[in-house]
Design an enzyme around this catalytic site. Structure first.
Site, PDB file in Angstrom:
ATOM      1  N   LYS A 163       0.838  -1.198   0.000  1.00  0.00           N
ATOM      2  CA  LYS A 163       0.000   0.000   0.000  1.00  0.00           C
ATOM      3  C   LYS A 163       0.875   1.251   0.000  1.00  0.00           C
ATOM      4  O   LYS A 163       0.585   2.213  -0.726  1.00  0.00           O
ATOM      5  CB  LYS A 163      -0.940   0.031   1.203  1.00  0.00           C
ATOM      6  N   LYS A 204      -1.078  11.518   5.123  1.00  0.00           N
ATOM      7  CA  LYS A 204      -0.854  10.490   6.154  1.00  0.00           C
ATOM      8  C   LYS A 204      -0.163   9.269   5.542  1.00  0.00           C
ATOM      9  O   LYS A 204       0.813   8.755   6.100  1.00  0.00           O
ATOM     10  CB  LYS A 204      -2.180  10.061   6.787  1.00  0.00           C
TER      11      LYS A 204
END
Length: 130
Positions: A3, A71
């Site tokens: 990811k 983030k």
């Protein structure tokens, strides 16, 4: 880990797309024409296909919020640092998204990173002839 790899590439792509649109717009090219040509060329990417028209319409309704992109970039930087992998481009893209948080809403779509390049160049990317 995968990811983080995906977010690194996605964020860099969106950041580069913003710069490309600002460059062409500042040079007097219709942003809609830029999107059309880039959509058919080697530089074609999912970000352009998914968000190109929305960018031209100045629609930054979130599909993926800018604050979440930042983030994920922080996590990717931490992961890279933790395993000793230098990521200078990732660091640059992270700074680009930090700047977007200052000049635009973190609640907007992550394509709002375009606004950083617009502000630096003194031009706004908008669909139709400029």
């Amino acid at each position: 880990m995968v990811k983080s790899c995906n977010q690194t590439l996605a964020a860099a792509t969106v950041s580069a797309l913003g710069e490309a649109l600002v460059l062409g717009t500042k040079a007097g090219v219709d942003p809609a024409k830029i999107v059309e040509v880039l959509s058919g060329g080697y530089a074609r990417r999912g970000a352009l296909e998914i968000r190109g028209e929305a960018i031209l319409a100045r629609d930054f309704t979130p599909g993926f919020k800018s604050v979440l992109q930042l983030k994920d970039l922080r996590l990717a930087v931490e992961l890279a640092h933790g395993i000793g992998v230098p990521t200078p481009l990732l660091a640059l893209v992270q700074e680009h998204y930090k700047a977007a948080q200052v000049i635009a809403s973190g609640e907007e779509d992550h394509t709002n990173v375009l606004k950083v390049s617009e502000q630096l160049a003194g031009v706004e990317v908008r669909g139709g002839a400029q």
